[in-house]
Design an enzyme around this catalytic site. Structure first.
Site: not given
Length: 217
Positions: A56, A60, A147, A198
């Protein structure tokens, strides 16, 4: 944040315009490189075999740290989505307007300039992924993670593979995204789509470790 590295190295001292000064993800990536600094000093670690991974927002971070730090041998990300591995243009689910509203401190302020105007951005996620080339790169997504947009994540990897192919012409990713639980490993690129939400799971770690075994053993 006020007492940490963001408060010490603001960017003002280097004349960086305020809108372009780093956010939390930049700071976390900087911290990742400081971990590499430490590992290089420890004889029990092989500094040539350092990998970075994250899930998540940490996904990044792993992408940005790996892009900047050539000492990192393998770069891996998991469900990193918007601001990470997912192509911004035409994606579904989370958009720049959502992420900069909910987590404005993660990014430089200039990112907000592209709210509802992703086409105006001079860059996109595939360029971030390509910055790891020719080092081994692994990307993972989750099947119901709308998402993050699993198709946008794979599209970025597919486009980034063009640069990898300059180093290894044999690299040819399928244009169509592989189905769930069908990991692929082509040259220095790995990918899987895991069934589920997720998250970061034992299945993901198994795939990561199998990928790393090809390069770090």
């Amino acid at each position: 944040y006020g007492n940490g590295i963001l408060g010490i190295l603001t960017g003002e001292e280097e004349g960086i315009p305020e809108n372009h000064r780093w956010g939390a993800i930049g700071a976390w990536a900087w911290a990742g490189s400081r971990c590499v600094d430490y590992l290089e000093t420890q004889p029990e670690f092989d500094e040539k075999k350092i990998a970075i991974s994250g899930c998540s927002r940490a996904g990044k971070t792993a992408l940005w740290c790996g892009a900047q730090d050539q000492r990192i041998a393998v770069v891996m990300s998991n469900v990193s989505g918007t601001g990470g591995a997912a192509i911004e243009r035409g994606k579904i689910g989370e958009h720049i307007c959502d992420i900069t509203k909910n987590f404005p401190f993660w990014f430089c302020k200039q990112y907000e300039a592209y709210v509802n105007d992703e086409d105006a951005m001079p860059v996109d996620a595939h360029m971030l992924l390509a910055m790891a080339a020719p080092r081994p790169h692994y990307l993972a997504s989750a099947s119901v993670d709308v998402w993050a947009d699993i198709d946008a994540e794979y599209k970025a990897l597919y486009l980034a593979s063009d640069l990898y192919r300059l180093y290894d012409p044999a690299i040819e990713l399928p244009q169509e995204r592989p189905g769930a639980n069908q990991p692929i490993h082509i040259g220095n690129i790995g990918y899987h789509l895991r069934e589920g939400i997720h998250d970061l799971t034992f299945y993901d770690w198994n795939c990561y470790m199998d990928f790393c075994d090809s390069y770090l053993k």
